[in-house]
Write a protein that holds these residues in place. Structure first.
Motif, PDB file in Angstrom:
ATOM      1  N   LEU A 231      -4.145   1.934  -7.248  1.00  0.00           N
ATOM      2  CA  LEU A 231      -4.557   1.698  -5.866  1.00  0.00           C
ATOM      3  C   LEU A 231      -5.730   0.715  -5.792  1.00  0.00           C
ATOM      4  O   LEU A 231      -5.906   0.034  -4.784  1.00  0.00           O
ATOM      5  N   ARG A 232      -6.511   0.613  -6.870  1.00  0.00           N
ATOM      6  CA  ARG A 232      -7.638  -0.330  -6.889  1.00  0.00           C
ATOM      7  C   ARG A 232      -7.175  -1.773  -6.998  1.00  0.00           C
ATOM      8  O   ARG A 232      -7.939  -2.693  -6.706  1.00  0.00           O
ATOM      9  N   ASP A 233      -5.935  -1.984  -7.434  1.00  0.00           N
ATOM     10  CA  ASP A 233      -5.435  -3.335  -7.653  1.00  0.00           C
ATOM     11  C   ASP A 233      -4.787  -3.954  -6.420  1.00  0.00           C
ATOM     12  O   ASP A 233      -4.359  -5.100  -6.461  1.00  0.00           O
ATOM     13  N   ILE A 234      -4.688  -3.210  -5.328  1.00  0.00           N
ATOM     14  CA  ILE A 234      -4.032  -3.723  -4.121  1.00  0.00           C
ATOM     15  C   ILE A 234      -5.018  -4.610  -3.363  1.00  0.00           C
ATOM     16  O   ILE A 234      -6.138  -4.183  -3.062  1.00  0.00           O
ATOM     17  N   PRO A 235      -4.616  -5.842  -3.028  1.00  0.00           N
ATOM     18  CA  PRO A 235      -5.507  -6.710  -2.244  1.00  0.00           C
ATOM     19  C   PRO A 235      -5.814  -6.081  -0.883  1.00  0.00           C
ATOM     20  O   PRO A 235      -4.970  -5.429  -0.286  1.00  0.00           O
ATOM     21  N   GLY A 236      -7.024  -6.272  -0.397  1.00  0.00           N
ATOM     22  CA  GLY A 236      -7.380  -5.805   0.935  1.00  0.00           C
ATOM     23  C   GLY A 236      -8.549  -4.841   0.983  1.00  0.00           C
ATOM     24  O   GLY A 236      -8.890  -4.339   2.043  1.00  0.00           O
ATOM     25  N   LYS A 237      -9.166  -4.558  -0.155  1.00  0.00           N
ATOM     26  CA  LYS A 237     -10.338  -3.667  -0.182  1.00  0.00           C
ATOM     27  C   LYS A 237     -10.056  -2.345   0.530  1.00  0.00           C
ATOM     28  O   LYS A 237     -10.831  -1.882   1.361  1.00  0.00           O
TER      29      LYS A 237
ATOM     30  N   LEU B 132       0.828  -1.202   0.000  1.00  0.00           N
ATOM     31  CA  LEU B 132       0.000   0.000   0.000  1.00  0.00           C
ATOM     32  C   LEU B 132       0.867   1.258   0.000  1.00  0.00           C
ATOM     33  O   LEU B 132       0.673   2.162  -0.813  1.00  0.00           O
ATOM     34  N   LEU B 133       1.848   1.323   0.897  1.00  0.00           N
ATOM     35  CA  LEU B 133       2.727   2.491   0.999  1.00  0.00           C
ATOM     36  C   LEU B 133       3.506   2.712  -0.294  1.00  0.00           C
ATOM     37  O   LEU B 133       3.579   3.836  -0.803  1.00  0.00           O
ATOM     38  N   ALA B 134       4.077   1.654  -0.836  1.00  0.00           N
ATOM     39  CA  ALA B 134       4.856   1.781  -2.073  1.00  0.00           C
ATOM     40  C   ALA B 134       3.980   2.242  -3.230  1.00  0.00           C
ATOM     41  O   ALA B 134       4.399   3.071  -4.053  1.00  0.00           O
ATOM     42  N   THR B 135       2.750   1.750  -3.299  1.00  0.00           N
ATOM     43  CA  THR B 135       1.852   2.128  -4.393  1.00  0.00           C
ATOM     44  C   THR B 135       1.396   3.571  -4.261  1.00  0.00           C
ATOM     45  O   THR B 135       1.387   4.323  -5.247  1.00  0.00           O
TER      46      THR B 135
ATOM     47  N   VAL C 296       1.930   9.167  -6.291  1.00  0.00           N
ATOM     48  CA  VAL C 296       2.258  10.584  -6.124  1.00  0.00           C
ATOM     49  C   VAL C 296       3.362  10.975  -7.102  1.00  0.00           C
ATOM     50  O   VAL C 296       3.269  12.010  -7.780  1.00  0.00           O
ATOM     51  N   CYS C 297       4.383  10.147  -7.218  1.00  0.00           N
ATOM     52  CA  CYS C 297       5.476  10.446  -8.151  1.00  0.00           C
ATOM     53  C   CYS C 297       4.961  10.533  -9.593  1.00  0.00           C
ATOM     54  O   CYS C 297       5.333  11.447 -10.334  1.00  0.00           O
ATOM     55  N   ALA C 298       4.106   9.604  -9.970  1.00  0.00           N
ATOM     56  CA  ALA C 298       3.563   9.603 -11.329  1.00  0.00           C
ATOM     57  C   ALA C 298       2.695  10.837 -11.577  1.00  0.00           C
ATOM     58  O   ALA C 298       2.761  11.440 -12.657  1.00  0.00           O
ATOM     59  N   LYS C 299       1.902  11.229 -10.591  1.00  0.00           N
ATOM     60  CA  LYS C 299       1.041  12.400 -10.770  1.00  0.00           C
ATOM     61  C   LYS C 299       1.876  13.673 -10.889  1.00  0.00           C
ATOM     62  O   LYS C 299       1.586  14.546 -11.717  1.00  0.00           O
TER      63      LYS C 299
ATOM     64  N   CYS D 111      -7.350   9.327  -6.927  1.00  0.00           N
ATOM     65  CA  CYS D 111      -7.704   8.882  -8.279  1.00  0.00           C
ATOM     66  C   CYS D 111      -6.754   7.886  -8.936  1.00  0.00           C
ATOM     67  O   CYS D 111      -6.998   7.498 -10.078  1.00  0.00           O
ATOM     68  N   CYS D 112      -5.693   7.476  -8.305  1.00  0.00           N
ATOM     69  CA  CYS D 112      -4.709   6.604  -8.945  1.00  0.00           C
ATOM     70  C   CYS D 112      -5.304   5.210  -9.182  1.00  0.00           C
ATOM     71  O   CYS D 112      -5.689   4.525  -8.232  1.00  0.00           O
ATOM     72  N   PRO D 113      -5.380   4.770 -10.445  1.00  0.00           N
ATOM     73  CA  PRO D 113      -6.002   3.466 -10.720  1.00  0.00           C
ATOM     74  C   PRO D 113      -5.239   2.286 -10.123  1.00  0.00           C
ATOM     75  O   PRO D 113      -5.843   1.263  -9.802  1.00  0.00           O
TER      76      PRO D 113
END
Length: 183
Positions: free
Chosen positions: A140-146, A15-18, A23-26, A136-138
């Motif tokens: 973040l939706r792919d991280i397991p854990g809802k 989660l932290l790395a993503t 943020v870096c990508a934005k 809004c980072c897409p």
């Protein structure tokens, strides 16, 4: 921009790395890239005196750093908090900071009004990018854990050591899976 190649084997580490990578990508997408994008550990705000004024990457400046502030049980009204020997519902507070060089004069005088205004407006653009990345980072939706993420307060810091910037807190609530025993 450099991002260390590491294997993340922790749900909260993922989660932290993503979040930090988002943020870096934005920042890059709005024309304010950072030289480095890394994770940090510690009780205090990340050191500001390590930000690069320039690097070899598309006029990038500064450093983006993410860290965990605290981890605790999730409130029962937010998510199913039924813990088992394999999973638990947690609430995590993350902090992501963007620090960049600020104008310093050789004689110790204050920057001009135009320099100070440009820096202030740049730091406010960084804040908007940080908030947008968390919201809004897409990826973040792919991280397991809802995970449910809520951007919190942004606080300015510095200048210190020729650097200044700000940090944003992020409340994250989700499910973690405990590591499997190897024996």
């Amino acid at each position: 921009m450099t991002t260390p190649d590491v294997v993340v084997d922790s749900p909260i580490g993922t989660l932290l790395a993503t979040v930090t990578a988002c943020v870096c990508a934005k920042l890059r997408s709005i024309g304010r890239p950072a030289c480095d994008c890394c994770l940090d550990f510690g009780a205090d705000v990340m050191a500001m005196d390590g930000c690069d004024c320039t690097c070899d990457d598309d006029e990038a400046t500064g450093r983006v750093t993410g860290r965990v502030l605290q981890i605790g049980p999730a409130p029962s009204n937010v998510i199913d908090t039924t813990s088992t020997c394999h999973t638990a519902a947690v609430q995590v507070t993350l902090q992501v900071g963007v620090f960049r060089c600020v104008e310093l004069s050789d004689d110790g005088s204050a920057p001009t009004c135009a320099q100070a205004t440009a820096e202030a407006l740049g730091f406010l653009r960084d804040e908007q990018a940080m908030r947008a990345a968390v919201s809004c980072c897409p990826e973040l939706r792919d991280i397991p854990g809802k995970w449910r993420l809520t951007p919190g307060l942004w606080q300015p810091h510095g200048p210190s050591g020729g650097c200044a910037g700000g940090v944003i807190s992020v409340q994250a609530t989700g499910l973690i899976t405990f590591p499997k025993e190897t024996t």
